[in-house]
Scaffold this active site. Structure first.
Site, PDB file in Angstrom:
ATOM      1  N   ARG A 189      -0.753  -8.545  13.267  1.00 15.28           N
ATOM      2  CA  ARG A 189      -1.322  -7.551  12.343  1.00 15.28           C
ATOM      3  C   ARG A 189      -2.134  -8.261  11.259  1.00 15.28           C
ATOM      4  NH1 ARG A 189       4.254  -4.783  11.166  1.00 15.28           N
ATOM      5  NH2 ARG A 189       3.206  -3.908   9.332  1.00 15.28           N
ATOM      6  N   LYS A 211       0.835  -1.206   0.000  1.00  9.44           N
ATOM      7  CA  LYS A 211       0.000   0.000   0.000  1.00  9.44           C
ATOM      8  C   LYS A 211       0.872   1.260   0.000  1.00  9.44           C
ATOM      9  CE  LYS A 211      -1.975  -1.160   3.935  1.00  9.44           C
ATOM     10  NZ  LYS A 211      -1.311  -2.446   4.251  1.00  9.44           N
ATOM     11  N   ARG A 236     -10.020   0.520   8.248  1.00 11.90           N
ATOM     12  CA  ARG A 236      -9.592  -0.820   8.629  1.00 11.90           C
ATOM     13  C   ARG A 236     -10.669  -1.591   9.361  1.00 11.90           C
ATOM     14  NH1 ARG A 236      -3.734   0.289   8.725  1.00 11.90           N
ATOM     15  NH2 ARG A 236      -2.664  -1.630   9.200  1.00 11.90           N
ATOM     16  N   ARG A 241      10.910  -0.303  11.318  1.00  7.80           N
ATOM     17  CA  ARG A 241       9.777  -0.087  12.230  1.00  7.80           C
ATOM     18  C   ARG A 241       9.816  -1.090  13.388  1.00  7.80           C
ATOM     19  NH1 ARG A 241       4.613   0.352   8.271  1.00  7.80           N
ATOM     20  NH2 ARG A 241       3.717  -0.878   9.951  1.00  7.80           N
ATOM     21  N   ARG A 297      12.043  -5.019   5.329  1.00  9.87           N
ATOM     22  CA  ARG A 297      11.783  -3.625   4.926  1.00  9.87           C
ATOM     23  C   ARG A 297      12.554  -2.614   5.784  1.00  9.87           C
ATOM     24  NH1 ARG A 297       5.658  -1.795   5.468  1.00  9.87           N
ATOM     25  NH2 ARG A 297       5.974  -2.593   7.567  1.00  9.87           N
TER      26      ARG A 297
HETATM   27  P1  AP5 Z   1       4.865  -1.616   1.845  1.00  8.85           P
HETATM   28  O1  AP5 Z   1       4.494  -0.821   0.650  1.00  8.85           O
HETATM   29  O2  AP5 Z   1       5.627  -0.945   2.921  1.00  8.85           O
HETATM   30  O3  AP5 Z   1       3.566  -2.364   2.410  1.00  8.85           O
HETATM   31  P2  AP5 Z   1       2.283  -1.808   3.182  1.00  8.85           P
HETATM   32  O4  AP5 Z   1       1.096  -2.447   2.571  1.00  8.85           O
HETATM   33  O5  AP5 Z   1       2.333  -0.311   3.252  1.00  8.85           O
HETATM   34  O6  AP5 Z   1       2.540  -2.493   4.588  1.00  8.85           O
HETATM   35  P3  AP5 Z   1       2.460  -1.925   6.060  1.00  8.85           P
HETATM   36  O7  AP5 Z   1       3.264  -2.851   6.912  1.00  8.85           O
HETATM   37  O8  AP5 Z   1       2.829  -0.470   6.110  1.00  8.85           O
HETATM   38  O9  AP5 Z   1       0.965  -2.101   6.362  1.00  8.85           O
HETATM   39  P4  AP5 Z   1       0.274  -2.096   7.709  1.00  8.85           P
HETATM   40  O10 AP5 Z   1      -1.109  -2.005   7.241  1.00  8.85           O
HETATM   41  O11 AP5 Z   1       0.593  -3.202   8.610  1.00  8.85           O
HETATM   42  O12 AP5 Z   1       0.934  -0.840   8.491  1.00  8.85           O
HETATM   43  P5  AP5 Z   1       0.398   0.629   8.801  1.00  8.85           P
HETATM   44  O13 AP5 Z   1       1.564   1.522   8.831  1.00  8.85           O
HETATM   45  O14 AP5 Z   1      -0.739   0.959   7.938  1.00  8.85           O
HETATM   46  O15 AP5 Z   1       5.682  -2.890   1.339  1.00  8.85           O
HETATM   47  C1  AP5 Z   1       6.321  -3.775   2.259  1.00  8.85           C
HETATM   48  C2  AP5 Z   1       7.724  -4.182   1.747  1.00  8.85           C
HETATM   49  O16 AP5 Z   1       7.582  -4.985   0.584  1.00  8.85           O
HETATM   50  C3  AP5 Z   1       8.594  -2.984   1.321  1.00  8.85           C
HETATM   51  O17 AP5 Z   1       9.923  -3.246   1.693  1.00  8.85           O
HETATM   52  C4  AP5 Z   1       8.457  -2.931  -0.187  1.00  8.85           C
HETATM   53  O18 AP5 Z   1       9.635  -2.414  -0.808  1.00  8.85           O
HETATM   54  C5  AP5 Z   1       8.207  -4.393  -0.542  1.00  8.85           C
HETATM   55  N1  AP5 Z   1       7.270  -4.535  -1.659  1.00  8.85           N
HETATM   56  C6  AP5 Z   1       6.130  -3.816  -1.884  1.00  8.85           C
HETATM   57  N2  AP5 Z   1       5.497  -4.251  -2.994  1.00  8.85           N
HETATM   58  C7  AP5 Z   1       6.236  -5.291  -3.466  1.00  8.85           C
HETATM   59  C8  AP5 Z   1       6.103  -6.174  -4.599  1.00  8.85           C
HETATM   60  N3  AP5 Z   1       5.075  -6.059  -5.466  1.00  8.85           N
HETATM   61  N4  AP5 Z   1       7.050  -7.132  -4.763  1.00  8.85           N
HETATM   62  C9  AP5 Z   1       8.103  -7.249  -3.881  1.00  8.85           C
HETATM   63  N5  AP5 Z   1       8.279  -6.442  -2.811  1.00  8.85           N
HETATM   64  C10 AP5 Z   1       7.373  -5.475  -2.605  1.00  8.85           C
HETATM   65  O19 AP5 Z   1      -0.151   0.427  10.296  1.00  8.85           O
HETATM   66  C11 AP5 Z   1       0.722   0.186  11.372  1.00  8.85           C
HETATM   67  C12 AP5 Z   1      -0.071   0.110  12.679  1.00  8.85           C
HETATM   68  O20 AP5 Z   1      -0.719   1.375  12.922  1.00  8.85           O
HETATM   69  C13 AP5 Z   1      -1.220  -0.917  12.678  1.00  8.85           C
HETATM   70  O21 AP5 Z   1      -0.754  -2.195  13.043  1.00  8.85           O
HETATM   71  C14 AP5 Z   1      -2.164  -0.302  13.731  1.00  8.85           C
HETATM   72  O22 AP5 Z   1      -1.692  -0.555  15.035  1.00  8.85           O
HETATM   73  C15 AP5 Z   1      -2.030   1.186  13.466  1.00  8.85           C
HETATM   74  N6  AP5 Z   1      -3.024   1.673  12.493  1.00  8.85           N
HETATM   75  C16 AP5 Z   1      -2.750   2.224  11.262  1.00  8.85           C
HETATM   76  N7  AP5 Z   1      -3.887   2.559  10.629  1.00  8.85           N
HETATM   77  C17 AP5 Z   1      -4.904   2.218  11.464  1.00  8.85           C
HETATM   78  C18 AP5 Z   1      -6.323   2.298  11.356  1.00  8.85           C
HETATM   79  N8  AP5 Z   1      -6.910   2.802  10.243  1.00  8.85           N
HETATM   80  N9  AP5 Z   1      -7.074   1.827  12.389  1.00  8.85           N
HETATM   81  C19 AP5 Z   1      -6.481   1.347  13.503  1.00  8.85           C
HETATM   82  N10 AP5 Z   1      -5.148   1.217  13.669  1.00  8.85           N
HETATM   83  C20 AP5 Z   1      -4.360   1.663  12.656  1.00  8.85           C
HETATM   84 MG    MG Z   2       2.520   1.083   4.841  1.00  8.26          MG
END
Ligand code: AP5
Ligand code: MG
Length: 215
Positions: A172, A13, A88, A161, A127
């Site tokens: 997660r 994402k 979410r 992270r 990552r």
């Molecule tokens: P990346 O693009 O970083 O993936 P992502 O989908 O952004 O993954 P996240 O870990 O950021 O998602 P998340 O939903 O757990 O975390 P968030 O910060 O939202 O890609 C990952 C890796 O793979 C990278 O190294 C990239 O280079 C590689 N890659 C990407 N695409 C690829 C491909 N096609 N092929 C190969 N490699 C690839 O949330 C964190 C925390 O915040 C949550 O756990 C929760 O506690 C809280 N939180 C956030 N939003 C909310 C909400 N709306 N409600 C409640 N709690 C929330």
């Molecule tokens: Mg992300």
């Protein structure tokens, strides 16, 4: 154009949202990034969110919908928004409809990044990001062109992270399955969902998303 990128942790994402920002001038709204900034700044929201995030749970619906609402009041978001990691839960999906309607806007598309969960642990634990400009990298899939130097800003400090360890990632993913995946049918019923193969390489995924947005 207001767009949701939906998919489990590590689906890509953030990677795809930052490309859409660069290519189309859209604004990425990542609740994860906003919460991490609040934790770093030690704000009341950050203090409440930290332990939940470290354990891989979900921060309360009111907090995240509150920070999204505030951000949508800033004029740059009129250009179009990519919601990354929000909504979410069903309650957040409902809140988002209200937040957009109050501002005379609407949701145009939901892009589901379809991925194989087993591969995601490897993606997430490999990552890291530039400590200066936040550009994302991966130990195997996306390394800087010059080792130890950020391609974008030349920075030499990188960070990982605290929630990117295997145990927290599994939590997660369980949260995604239990609380986030069930919102897809809500958007499917409204004819908003397009599915992209998130296991394909990063450039292919970007091209597939661009094709959907241009259709
Ligand atoms: P990346 O693009 O970083 O993936 P992502 O989908 O952004 O993954 P996240 O870990 O950021 O998602 P998340 O939903 O757990 O975390 P968030 O910060 O939202 O890609 C990952 C890796 O793979 C990278 O190294 C990239 O280079 C590689 N890659 C990407 N695409 C690829 C491909 N096609 N092929 C190969 N490699 C690839 O949330 C964190 C925390 O915040 C949550 O756990 C929760 O506690 C809280 N939180 C956030 N939003 C909310 C909400 N709306 N409600 C409640 N709690 C929330
Ligand atoms: Mg992300």
């Amino acid at each position: 154009m207001n767009l949701i990128l939906l998919g489990p942790p590590g689906a890509g994402k953030g990677t795809q949202a930052s490309r859409l920002m660069a290519d189309r001038g859209m604004i990425q709204l990542s609740t994860g990034d906003m919460l991490r900034a609040a934790v770093k700044a030690g704000t009341p929201v950050g203090l409440q969110a930290k332990a939940v995030m470290d354990a891989g749970g979900l921060v309360s619906d009111d907090i995240v919908s509150g920070i999204i609402g505030e951000r949508l009041d800033e004029p740059d978001t009129n250009a179009g928004v990519i919601f990354d990691g929000y909504p979410r839960t069903a309650a957040q999906a409902d809140a988002l409809d209200g937040l957009l309607a109050e501002r005379g806007r609407k949701l145009d598309k939901v892009i589901e990044l379809a991925v194989d969960e087993d591969a995601l642990v490897d993606r997430i634990t490999g990552r890291y990001t530039c400590g200066t400009c936040n550009e994302g990298y991966h130990d195997r899939y996306k390394q800087p062109k010059i080792a130890g130097v950020c391609d974008v800003c030349g920075g030499t400090e990188f960070k990982r992270r605290p929630d990117d360890n295997e145990e927290t990632v599994r939590n997660r993913m369980a949260e995604y399955r239990a609380k986030t995946a069930p919102i897809l049918p809500i958007y499917e019923a409204r004819g908003l969902v397009a599915r992209v193969d998130g296991m394909a390489d990063i450039d292919y995924v970007t091209a597939a998303i661009e094709a959907i947005l241009d259709a």
